[in-house]
Design a protein around this motif. Structure first.
Motif, PDB file in Angstrom:
ATOM      1  N   ILE A  11       0.838  -1.200   0.000  1.00  0.00           N
ATOM      2  CA  ILE A  11       0.000   0.000   0.000  1.00  0.00           C
ATOM      3  C   ILE A  11       0.876   1.253   0.000  1.00  0.00           C
ATOM      4  CG2 ILE A  11      -1.703   1.298   1.336  1.00  0.00           C
ATOM      5  CD1 ILE A  11      -2.788  -1.440   2.267  1.00  0.00           C
ATOM      6  N   CYS A  12       1.945   1.232   0.791  1.00  0.00           N
ATOM      7  CA  CYS A  12       2.860   2.378   0.824  1.00  0.00           C
ATOM      8  C   CYS A  12       3.568   2.556  -0.515  1.00  0.00           C
ATOM      9  CB  CYS A  12       3.876   2.199   1.941  1.00  0.00           C
ATOM     10  SG  CYS A  12       3.176   2.319   3.587  1.00  0.00           S
ATOM     11  N   THR A  13       3.929   1.446  -1.152  1.00  0.00           N
ATOM     12  CA  THR A  13       4.559   1.534  -2.466  1.00  0.00           C
ATOM     13  C   THR A  13       3.594   2.099  -3.491  1.00  0.00           C
ATOM     14  OG1 THR A  13       5.884  -0.396  -1.881  1.00  0.00           O
ATOM     15  CG2 THR A  13       5.832   0.223  -4.188  1.00  0.00           C
ATOM     16  N   LEU A  34      10.283   8.395  -5.441  1.00  0.00           N
ATOM     17  CA  LEU A  34      11.158   7.294  -5.856  1.00  0.00           C
ATOM     18  C   LEU A  34      11.935   6.730  -4.672  1.00  0.00           C
ATOM     19  CD1 LEU A  34      12.598   8.522  -9.250  1.00  0.00           C
ATOM     20  CD2 LEU A  34      11.200   6.508  -8.860  1.00  0.00           C
ATOM     21  N   GLU A  35      12.396   7.596  -3.788  1.00  0.00           N
ATOM     22  CA  GLU A  35      13.096   7.132  -2.591  1.00  0.00           C
ATOM     23  C   GLU A  35      12.169   6.333  -1.685  1.00  0.00           C
ATOM     24  OE1 GLU A  35      16.333   7.170  -1.521  1.00  0.00           O
ATOM     25  OE2 GLU A  35      16.596   7.716  -3.605  1.00  0.00           O
ATOM     26  N   ASN A  40      10.623   1.134   0.539  1.00  0.00           N
ATOM     27  CA  ASN A  40       9.582   0.125   0.747  1.00  0.00           C
ATOM     28  C   ASN A  40       9.997  -1.227   0.187  1.00  0.00           C
ATOM     29  OD1 ASN A  40       7.675   1.681   2.111  1.00  0.00           O
ATOM     30  ND2 ASN A  40       6.864   2.498   0.212  1.00  0.00           N
ATOM     31  N   LEU A  41      10.606  -1.230  -0.981  1.00  0.00           N
ATOM     32  CA  LEU A  41      11.081  -2.488  -1.556  1.00  0.00           C
ATOM     33  C   LEU A  41      12.201  -3.104  -0.729  1.00  0.00           C
ATOM     34  CD1 LEU A  41      11.046  -1.639  -5.350  1.00  0.00           C
ATOM     35  CD2 LEU A  41       9.494  -3.144  -4.117  1.00  0.00           C
ATOM     36  N   ALA A  71      19.519   8.419  -5.602  1.00  0.00           N
ATOM     37  CA  ALA A  71      19.361   9.648  -4.824  1.00  0.00           C
ATOM     38  C   ALA A  71      20.468  10.645  -5.139  1.00  0.00           C
ATOM     39  CB  ALA A  71      19.358   9.313  -3.338  1.00  0.00           C
ATOM     40  N   ALA A  72      21.695  10.160  -5.292  1.00  0.00           N
ATOM     41  CA  ALA A  72      22.815  11.061  -5.601  1.00  0.00           C
ATOM     42  C   ALA A  72      22.659  11.678  -6.984  1.00  0.00           C
ATOM     43  CB  ALA A  72      24.127  10.303  -5.501  1.00  0.00           C
TER      44      ALA A  72
END
Length: 98
Positions: A11-13, A34-35, A40-41, A71-72
């Protein structure tokens, strides 16, 4: 006892995916969504693996590494875009005018 029930992770994904789609004009919100999906994964991979199962924990570390690289790169693009155009709106870049 786990802090996050495993039924909440999909659900969070899904909520992170919906956030990414609805806020696609702002680069910062897209990167944050995306983060959230990557985290979550990773949590899902860790919760479904046992402590003695090394391939699943190795997969979680690979996912975490890709998340850090993403992220970078996203932060570098955000800084470059903010310095060039003054905001993080995707529509203000000249790439969309093609």
């Amino acid at each position: 006892m786990t802090l996050i029930p495993t039924s909440l992770i999909p659900i969070c994904t899904l909520l992170a995916l919906i956030t990414m789609i609805s806020q696609r004009n702002h680069l910062l919100m897209t990167l944050l969504a995306l983060e959230a999906m990557i985290l979550n994964l990773m949590i899902l991979a860790i919760l479904h693996s046992s402590a003695s199962s090394m391939p699943e924990l190795f997969l979680a570390m690979i996912i975490l590494t890709f998340g850090a690289c993403e992220a970078a790169l996203g932060l570098a693009c955000l800084v470059k875009m903010t310095r060039s155009f003054g905001n993080d709106l995707i529509s203000s870049s000249s790439l969309n005018s093609c």
